[in-house]
Enzyme design. Sequence first.
Site, PDB file in Angstrom:
ATOM      1  N   ASN A   1      -9.730  11.592   3.481  1.00 52.23           N
ATOM      2  CA  ASN A   1      -8.430  10.951   3.683  1.00 52.23           C
ATOM      3  C   ASN A   1      -7.385  11.878   4.300  1.00 52.23           C
ATOM      4  O   ASN A   1      -6.282  11.440   4.623  1.00 52.23           O
ATOM      5  CB  ASN A   1      -7.923  10.355   2.366  1.00 52.23           C
ATOM      6  CG  ASN A   1      -8.738   9.128   1.979  1.00 52.23           C
ATOM      7  OD1 ASN A   1      -9.522   8.616   2.796  1.00 52.23           O
ATOM      8  ND2 ASN A   1      -8.576   8.675   0.755  1.00 52.23           N
TER       9      ASN A   1
ATOM     10  N   CYS B   1      -9.501  -6.940   2.255  1.00 54.48           N
ATOM     11  CA  CYS B   1     -10.197  -5.740   1.777  1.00 54.48           C
ATOM     12  C   CYS B   1     -10.668  -6.002   0.352  1.00 54.48           C
ATOM     13  O   CYS B   1     -10.043  -6.772  -0.376  1.00 54.48           O
ATOM     14  CB  CYS B   1      -9.219  -4.575   1.820  1.00 54.48           C
ATOM     15  SG  CYS B   1      -9.865  -3.053   1.155  1.00 54.48           S
TER      16      CYS B   1
ATOM     17  N   ARG C   1      -3.754  -5.443   0.764  1.00 53.93           N
ATOM     18  CA  ARG C   1      -3.447  -4.295   1.617  1.00 53.93           C
ATOM     19  C   ARG C   1      -2.766  -4.675   2.948  1.00 53.93           C
ATOM     20  O   ARG C   1      -3.311  -4.433   4.026  1.00 53.93           O
ATOM     21  CB  ARG C   1      -4.716  -3.465   1.876  1.00 53.93           C
ATOM     22  CG  ARG C   1      -5.336  -2.956   0.594  1.00 53.93           C
ATOM     23  CD  ARG C   1      -6.517  -2.086   0.831  1.00 53.93           C
ATOM     24  NE  ARG C   1      -6.156  -0.749   1.264  1.00 53.93           N
ATOM     25  CZ  ARG C   1      -7.039   0.185   1.589  1.00 53.93           C
ATOM     26  NH1 ARG C   1      -8.329  -0.079   1.542  1.00 53.93           N
ATOM     27  NH2 ARG C   1      -6.643   1.382   1.962  1.00 53.93           N
TER      28      ARG C   1
ATOM     29  N   ASP D   1      -7.890   6.420  -6.510  1.00 55.49           N
ATOM     30  CA  ASP D   1      -9.245   6.703  -6.012  1.00 55.49           C
ATOM     31  C   ASP D   1     -10.126   7.391  -7.059  1.00 55.49           C
ATOM     32  O   ASP D   1     -11.293   7.652  -6.799  1.00 55.49           O
ATOM     33  CB  ASP D   1      -9.181   7.563  -4.737  1.00 55.49           C
ATOM     34  CG  ASP D   1      -8.627   6.789  -3.559  1.00 55.49           C
ATOM     35  OD1 ASP D   1      -8.537   5.556  -3.644  1.00 55.49           O
ATOM     36  OD2 ASP D   1      -8.280   7.428  -2.538  1.00 55.49           O
TER      37      ASP D   1
ATOM     38  N   ARG E   1     -19.683   6.273   3.297  1.00 51.63           N
ATOM     39  CA  ARG E   1     -18.361   6.324   3.940  1.00 51.63           C
ATOM     40  C   ARG E   1     -17.548   7.510   3.427  1.00 51.63           C
ATOM     41  O   ARG E   1     -16.663   7.995   4.136  1.00 51.63           O
ATOM     42  CB  ARG E   1     -17.578   5.039   3.637  1.00 51.63           C
ATOM     43  CG  ARG E   1     -18.151   3.819   4.313  1.00 51.63           C
ATOM     44  CD  ARG E   1     -17.266   2.620   4.100  1.00 51.63           C
ATOM     45  NE  ARG E   1     -15.951   2.833   4.721  1.00 51.63           N
ATOM     46  CZ  ARG E   1     -15.018   1.905   4.829  1.00 51.63           C
ATOM     47  NH1 ARG E   1     -15.255   0.697   4.384  1.00 51.63           N
ATOM     48  NH2 ARG E   1     -13.858   2.174   5.388  1.00 51.63           N
TER      49      ARG E   1
HETATM   50  C1  EPZ Z   1      -4.768   5.485   1.244  1.00 43.48           C
HETATM   51  O1  EPZ Z   1      -4.837   4.126   1.635  1.00 43.48           O
HETATM   52  C2  EPZ Z   1      -6.187   5.949   1.060  1.00 43.48           C
HETATM   53  N1  EPZ Z   1      -6.901   5.812   2.312  1.00 43.48           N
HETATM   54  C3  EPZ Z   1      -6.849   5.141  -0.043  1.00 43.48           C
HETATM   55  O2  EPZ Z   1      -8.156   5.652  -0.251  1.00 43.48           O
HETATM   56  C4  EPZ Z   1      -6.036   5.291  -1.316  1.00 43.48           C
HETATM   57  O3  EPZ Z   1      -6.586   4.474  -2.325  1.00 43.48           O
HETATM   58  C5  EPZ Z   1      -4.588   4.890  -1.075  1.00 43.48           C
HETATM   59  O4  EPZ Z   1      -4.047   5.661   0.049  1.00 43.48           O
HETATM   60  C6  EPZ Z   1      -3.680   5.129  -2.267  1.00 43.48           C
HETATM   61  O5  EPZ Z   1      -3.712   6.470  -2.646  1.00 43.48           O
HETATM   62  C7  EPZ Z   1      -6.773   6.745   3.266  1.00 43.48           C
HETATM   63  O6  EPZ Z   1      -6.050   7.723   3.130  1.00 43.48           O
HETATM   64  C8  EPZ Z   1      -7.569   6.572   4.508  1.00 43.48           C
HETATM   65  P1  EPZ Z   1      -1.226   2.879   0.669  1.00 43.48           P
HETATM   66  P2  EPZ Z   1      -3.555   3.404   2.218  1.00 43.48           P
HETATM   67  O7  EPZ Z   1      -0.603   2.473   1.952  1.00 43.48           O
HETATM   68  O8  EPZ Z   1      -2.764   4.356   3.007  1.00 43.48           O
HETATM   69  C9  EPZ Z   1       0.625  -1.406  -0.389  1.00 43.48           C
HETATM   70  C10 EPZ Z   1     -10.489   5.567  -0.629  1.00 43.48           C
HETATM   71  O9  EPZ Z   1     -11.215   5.088  -1.550  1.00 43.48           O
HETATM   72  N2  EPZ Z   1       1.077  -1.460   1.007  1.00 43.48           N
HETATM   73  O10 EPZ Z   1      -0.697   4.075  -0.038  1.00 43.48           O
HETATM   74  O11 EPZ Z   1      -4.014   2.149   2.865  1.00 43.48           O
HETATM   75  C11 EPZ Z   1      -0.899  -1.467  -0.503  1.00 43.48           C
HETATM   76  O12 EPZ Z   1      -1.366  -2.787  -0.438  1.00 43.48           O
HETATM   77  C12 EPZ Z   1      -9.303   4.787  -0.084  1.00 43.48           C
HETATM   78  O13 EPZ Z   1     -10.713   6.655  -0.090  1.00 43.48           O
HETATM   79  C13 EPZ Z   1       1.861  -2.515   1.424  1.00 43.48           C
HETATM   80  O14 EPZ Z   1       2.199  -3.407   0.646  1.00 43.48           O
HETATM   81  O15 EPZ Z   1      -2.795   3.048   0.871  1.00 43.48           O
HETATM   82  C14 EPZ Z   1      -1.122  -0.799  -1.835  1.00 43.48           C
HETATM   83  O16 EPZ Z   1      -0.914  -1.729  -2.865  1.00 43.48           O
HETATM   84  C15 EPZ Z   1      -9.201   3.392  -0.609  1.00 43.48           C
HETATM   85  N3  EPZ Z   1       2.263  -2.555   2.733  1.00 43.48           N
HETATM   86  C16 EPZ Z   1      -0.017   0.264  -1.893  1.00 43.48           C
HETATM   87  O17 EPZ Z   1       0.966  -0.152  -0.927  1.00 43.48           O
HETATM   88  C17 EPZ Z   1       1.929  -1.592   3.624  1.00 43.48           C
HETATM   89  O18 EPZ Z   1       2.330  -1.687   4.791  1.00 43.48           O
HETATM   90  C18 EPZ Z   1      -0.462   1.681  -1.538  1.00 43.48           C
HETATM   91  O19 EPZ Z   1      -1.196   1.650  -0.323  1.00 43.48           O
HETATM   92  C19 EPZ Z   1       1.138  -0.501   3.190  1.00 43.48           C
HETATM   93  C20 EPZ Z   1       0.723  -0.470   1.877  1.00 43.48           C
END
Ligand code: EPZ
Length: 429
Positions: A23, A126, A131, A316, A408
Amino acid sequence: MDRIRIRGGQPLTGKIRIGGAKNAALPLMVASLLTDETLTLSNLPHLADIQTLAHLLQQHGVAVELSADGDGREVAEGRVMSLRAAHIDNLVAPYELVRRMRASVLVLGPLVARFGEARVSLPGGCAIGTRPVNLHIDGLKALGAEIEIVGGYIEARAKNGLKGTILRLPQVSVGATEDLLMAAALADGVTVLENAAREPEVSDLARCLVAMGAEIEGIGSERLVITGKPRLHGARYRIMGDRIETGTYAIAAVISGGDLELVDADLEVIGVVAEALRAAGAEVDATKAGVRVQRNGGVIRGVDVMTQPFPGFPTDMQAQFMTLMTVAEGAAMVTETIFENRFMHVPELARMGANITVHGASAMIRGVPSLNGAPVMATDLRASVSLVLAGLAASGETMINRVYHLDRGYERLEEKLAACGADIERLKG
Ligand code: EPZ
């Protein structure tokens, strides 16, 4: 489709090398879009998601090359990736690639910032939650981009470039922080990003951007101040170690009653996970080479955890920690606050004899003396690896289906565990 067979009950002992963080690597690769010079990343993990993103960047026109590590720490083929975005001829990120890996959306900010337009597919649903990507879109609009959703694609334009602004994220988001950080690095003027994610992977990206000539204050804090530059330059950067891989193998040591040294792991970035493991009865210590985790005969105690943005307990690690709790003495409550559907491992763990009751965002786990092997499968990466951990602790045989999820995010998982005494093998097919 490959499967993994585990015959549980062996305490794991030995050393496991922790690789570069998936990540962190993904946004770092995307950062190559910000310059026409070469960005060279070392400590690259060999994972399916890295290949998927390399493929996406190549179809934009990025020249991608793999070589052996040249920084003296290791010499392994393909550990270094050089990316050169000198001739970008396609500003479209297609649905076929974005839907396979959501991190692809991160190309949106850099493409609009450098080329004034981009067309990026919305990723769609997803397994772990809805997400949405609204925070990426709203943030880029605040930086002056015009954005429309047309035919499932985000169409963004900023013909005269992006303009720095004060921007407060309504919710902490790792991806939106990374996307906006990259966009702001090439915007005109100063951007203040408040309520930014503080995950170590965000800081890794920020440090790499600084190495590329960006000006960023407040790295590691929730207030990032970015002074935009007209152009960035190439750099060499070493990707941080994977804290989730570290935490996962730490739990492998504890659940199997073993003793593992996690080489190249950093105790500081797994702080809250280490605390939870200590509370559960493990010894977790920094060593010269990394982190040592052991449980010498003691029982596993029930510990409550709630997922939170960093520095809280990482989502995670939730599935893996819940698996440990299934064999604890007493009960534990695990609460998931980041994603709304991240308990898909619960029914699979129940098939192995776990006693778990879910109430909304919380799961009550009542420890059982032991799990029993079973055929299982999972719908995402961390849920899949939690079943591997369960299999290591269970009596009898566990067969994990849908191994592609593991590929992955965990490099050579079965080899690393087998080298420490696990009875585990991959069945091709
Ligand atoms: C990152 O995802 C990681 N992926 C995820 O890891 C990790 O679970 C997550 O951060 C939280 O730590 C990568 O870094 C590639 P977020 P990301 O935006 O960036 C909501 C793994 O297993 N949200 O911090 O997509 C979202 O739905 C993966 O390695 C919105 O509502 O996570 C979630 O509830 C899975 N609108 C929360 O925020 C947006 O525009 C946090 O998501 C963006 C996010």
